[in-house]
Write a protein that holds these residues in place. Structure first.
Motif: not given
Length: 153
Positions: A31-37
């Motif tokens: 989820n954090m990676e998706l937010q960064k993207l």
């Protein structure tokens, strides 16, 4: 059911709980990676818009000093460049959308696995509830008996 089997069931439940915690941690990381993207995509859009606005302003200033023919030529070049940039941004956006779809698929799969594990744990707990209660009662009897023997010694 013997004490060894009870320990095996408890160990299985502990292992499932540990696996669920790890899967939750991985889900949070995804989820954090998706937010960064998503943040990165938003930043790129803003930067490109600011660049395009600055370029339009510069072209407007040049147009006042250049002849109409030169201004028209530059406008056509800018239009072509804008189309190319737009296509590039669209391709990048499509790639990001594909990545998001893959990530969402993974997240969905992990959620489904978590739910299946939770259902298995609940089933095991329910299935062995009577055995656990019986063994606990037997254990209490033996402990009481052991305590009496200790007191008699």
């Amino acid at each position: 059911m013997r004490v060894g089997e009870l320990e095996n069931v408890q160990l299985l439940v502990q292992n499932q709980n540990a696996a669920n915690v790890e899967k939750k941690r991985k889900l949070d990381e995804m989820n954090m990676e998706l937010q960064k993207l998503n943040d990165n995509l938003t930043y790129q859009k803003v930067a490109k818009k600011n660049k395009a606005d600055a370029q339009l302003l510069n072209e407007g200033l040049l147009q006042t000093s250049d002849s109409r023919h030169e201004a028209l030529k530059k406008a056509k070049e800018y239009e072509l460049e804008t189309k190319v940039n737009f296509q590039n941004m669209k391709q990048r956006l499509d790639v990001v959308k594909d990545l998001l779809a893959v990530k969402e698929g993974r997240v969905s799969q992990i959620r489904k696995q978590n739910q299946e594990f939770e259902e298995k744990i609940m089933s095991l707990q329910e299935k062995h509830k009577d055995n656990m209660e019986f063994l606990n009662g037997e254990f209490q009897k033996y402990m009481h008996k052991f305590d009496k023997e200790e007191q008699l010694r």
